[in-house]
Design an enzyme around this catalytic site. Sequence first.
Site, PDB file in Angstrom:
ATOM      1  N   GLU A  15      12.038  42.803 -45.256  1.00 20.85           N
ATOM      2  CA  GLU A  15      10.689  42.447 -44.819  1.00 20.85           C
ATOM      3  C   GLU A  15       9.645  42.955 -45.800  1.00 20.85           C
ATOM      4  OE1 GLU A  15       9.751  40.390 -42.576  1.00 20.85           O
ATOM      5  OE2 GLU A  15      11.674  40.125 -41.565  1.00 20.85           O
ATOM      6  N   CYS A  24       3.515  34.205 -45.069  1.00 14.98           N
ATOM      7  CA  CYS A  24       4.916  34.276 -45.477  1.00 14.98           C
ATOM      8  C   CYS A  24       5.325  32.921 -46.070  1.00 14.98           C
ATOM      9  CB  CYS A  24       5.797  34.661 -44.298  1.00 14.98           C
ATOM     10  SG  CYS A  24       6.092  33.336 -43.118  1.00 14.98           S
TER      11      CYS A  24
END
Length: 150
Positions: A15, A24
């Site tokens: 992450e 993202c």
Amino acid sequence: MQINQNGLDLIKQFEDCQLEGYLCPAGIPTIGYGHTKTAELGAIITEAEAEAMLKDDLKDAEAAVNQLVAVPINENQFSALVSFVFNIGAGAFENSTLLAMLNAYASATTVAAQFLRWNKADGQELPGLTRRRHAEQALFLGKDWKVYLF
């Protein structure tokens, strides 16, 4: 059951901690360790806030795995599944072939092969997702997942 240190470390490695809100690869506002619930582009948080968000988010993923998996699994299998659910969401997991095979008592190897089907965003294979899925697969099988951190 709760995520073990291997699972937590895997999530943190893949992450990455971003203290400023960003989009993202799938186009979703994200902050901290993949936190999306309250993330806003440009928002700024501290490392402590990122850790708190991660722990809160993992509770949801842990609850989903605890609720949806109907067969006995070990700590590493649970932790690999929590990482997977944290990344793809509980709804996708609930409807996945991976979960169906697991709950039908398929072999660990057969179930683990299903992780690799989840390496795309918008139909495009993402190398980072492929590495993460290999790492989750390795953890699920009790192998060294850190070899996928290159």
